[in-house]
Design an enzyme around this catalytic site. Sequence first.
Site, PDB file in Angstrom:
ATOM      1  N   ASP A  35       0.853  -1.190   0.000  1.00 14.73           N
ATOM      2  CA  ASP A  35       0.000   0.000   0.000  1.00 14.73           C
ATOM      3  C   ASP A  35       0.897   1.251   0.000  1.00 14.73           C
ATOM      4  O   ASP A  35       1.888   1.316   0.733  1.00 14.73           O
ATOM      5  CB  ASP A  35      -0.908  -0.002   1.234  1.00 14.73           C
ATOM      6  N   ILE A  36       0.524   2.215  -0.844  1.00 12.76           N
ATOM      7  CA  ILE A  36       1.360   3.412  -1.009  1.00 12.76           C
ATOM      8  C   ILE A  36       1.368   4.293   0.247  1.00 12.76           C
ATOM      9  O   ILE A  36       2.303   5.069   0.454  1.00 12.76           O
ATOM     10  CB  ILE A  36       0.877   4.217  -2.253  1.00 12.76           C
ATOM     11  N   GLN A  98     -14.849   2.747   0.693  1.00 18.70           N
ATOM     12  CA  GLN A  98     -13.979   2.335  -0.416  1.00 18.70           C
ATOM     13  C   GLN A  98     -13.536   3.566  -1.207  1.00 18.70           C
ATOM     14  O   GLN A  98     -14.350   4.421  -1.560  1.00 18.70           O
ATOM     15  CB  GLN A  98     -14.725   1.364  -1.347  1.00 18.70           C
ATOM     16  N   HIS A 104     -10.038  -4.990  -3.573  1.00 22.17           N
ATOM     17  CA  HIS A 104      -8.769  -5.323  -2.935  1.00 22.17           C
ATOM     18  C   HIS A 104      -8.998  -5.742  -1.489  1.00 22.17           C
ATOM     19  O   HIS A 104      -9.950  -5.293  -0.847  1.00 22.17           O
ATOM     20  CB  HIS A 104      -7.786  -4.140  -2.986  1.00 22.17           C
ATOM     21  N   HIS A 106      -7.190  -5.609   2.124  1.00 20.89           N
ATOM     22  CA  HIS A 106      -6.097  -5.030   2.912  1.00 20.89           C
ATOM     23  C   HIS A 106      -5.591  -6.072   3.915  1.00 20.89           C
ATOM     24  O   HIS A 106      -6.388  -6.668   4.649  1.00 20.89           O
ATOM     25  CB  HIS A 106      -6.597  -3.851   3.757  1.00 20.89           C
TER      26      HIS A 106
HETATM   27  P1  AMP Z   1      -9.858   1.597   0.125  1.00 19.09           P
HETATM   28  O1  AMP Z   1     -10.338   2.723   0.984  1.00 19.09           O
HETATM   29  O2  AMP Z   1     -10.091   0.235   0.735  1.00 19.09           O
HETATM   30  O3  AMP Z   1     -10.362   1.693  -1.307  1.00 19.09           O
HETATM   31  O4  AMP Z   1      -8.266   1.752   0.112  1.00 19.09           O
HETATM   32  C1  AMP Z   1      -7.510   2.091  -1.005  1.00 19.09           C
HETATM   33  C2  AMP Z   1      -6.067   1.887  -0.625  1.00 19.09           C
HETATM   34  O5  AMP Z   1      -5.293   1.966  -1.816  1.00 19.09           O
HETATM   35  C3  AMP Z   1      -5.517   2.967   0.333  1.00 19.09           C
HETATM   36  O6  AMP Z   1      -4.975   2.321   1.507  1.00 19.09           O
HETATM   37  C4  AMP Z   1      -4.438   3.666  -0.480  1.00 19.09           C
HETATM   38  O7  AMP Z   1      -3.316   4.045   0.288  1.00 19.09           O
HETATM   39  C5  AMP Z   1      -4.073   2.591  -1.512  1.00 19.09           C
HETATM   40  N1  AMP Z   1      -3.531   3.096  -2.757  1.00 19.09           N
HETATM   41  C6  AMP Z   1      -4.031   4.097  -3.532  1.00 19.09           C
HETATM   42  N2  AMP Z   1      -3.254   4.285  -4.620  1.00 19.09           N
HETATM   43  C7  AMP Z   1      -2.241   3.375  -4.542  1.00 19.09           C
HETATM   44  C8  AMP Z   1      -1.117   3.071  -5.346  1.00 19.09           C
HETATM   45  N3  AMP Z   1      -0.851   3.754  -6.473  1.00 19.09           N
HETATM   46  N4  AMP Z   1      -0.292   2.063  -4.956  1.00 19.09           N
HETATM   47  C9  AMP Z   1      -0.531   1.398  -3.809  1.00 19.09           C
HETATM   48  N5  AMP Z   1      -1.578   1.637  -2.997  1.00 19.09           N
HETATM   49  C10 AMP Z   1      -2.426   2.615  -3.350  1.00 19.09           C
END
Ligand code: AMP
Length: 161
Positions: A35-36, A98, A104, A106
């Site tokens: 996760d970024i 979301q 995805h 986590h």
């Molecule tokens: P959600 O709220 O479950 O949709 O979480 C989305 C997750 O994606 C968050 O924890 C972000 O930090 C992660 N995220 C968004 N863009 C990227 C990216 N380019 N690479 C890795 N993780 C990402």
Amino acid sequence: MGTAALTHCIFCDIIKGAAEVSVCYEDTESIAFMDIQPVNAGHVLVVPRQHVESFLDLPKRLGTHLFDVAMQLAPAIRKVSGAEGMNVIVSSGAAAGQDVYHFHIHLIPRRQGDGFDVRLPFAESDMPDRTILDMMAARIIGALRDPTRSQGTPREAAAVP
Ligand code: AMP
Ligand code: ZN
């Protein structure tokens, strides 16, 4: 029409090789990457290569595969992060928080006092009367028996006995 056709998907970019990523697992159907903006070091996302928006859209077999991948990764993440615990979280839909509309899972390594909070039971909820819980259970049982309910994608539904 899904949001894939309407909006840009950063996870599809990653899967196409068009965005930076730190991959920790991949196979023909899935990819897992860091996760970024991790809650803690070792926070991983398990993602299908196919663009599926949310949990409710996920074909059953693909969902089973993704949870299998998550179960393989969890002990490795615990080992390298030294985590004391782990949250396995799926947020499905805007109301559930979301942010990225490509399904995805986590995997979030946790430590006492790290400040992240997904605490249950929800402090603002009351405990309803048992009759209310029984009634809701009965409604769900009814919905499960409803022959018109959707079971994954039409192609998959046909394959489910
Ligand atoms: P959600 O709220 O479950 O949709 O979480 C989305 C997750 O994606 C968050 O924890 C972000 O930090 C992660 N995220 C968004 N863009 C990227 C990216 N380019 N690479 C890795 N993780 C990402
Ligand atoms: Zn996507």
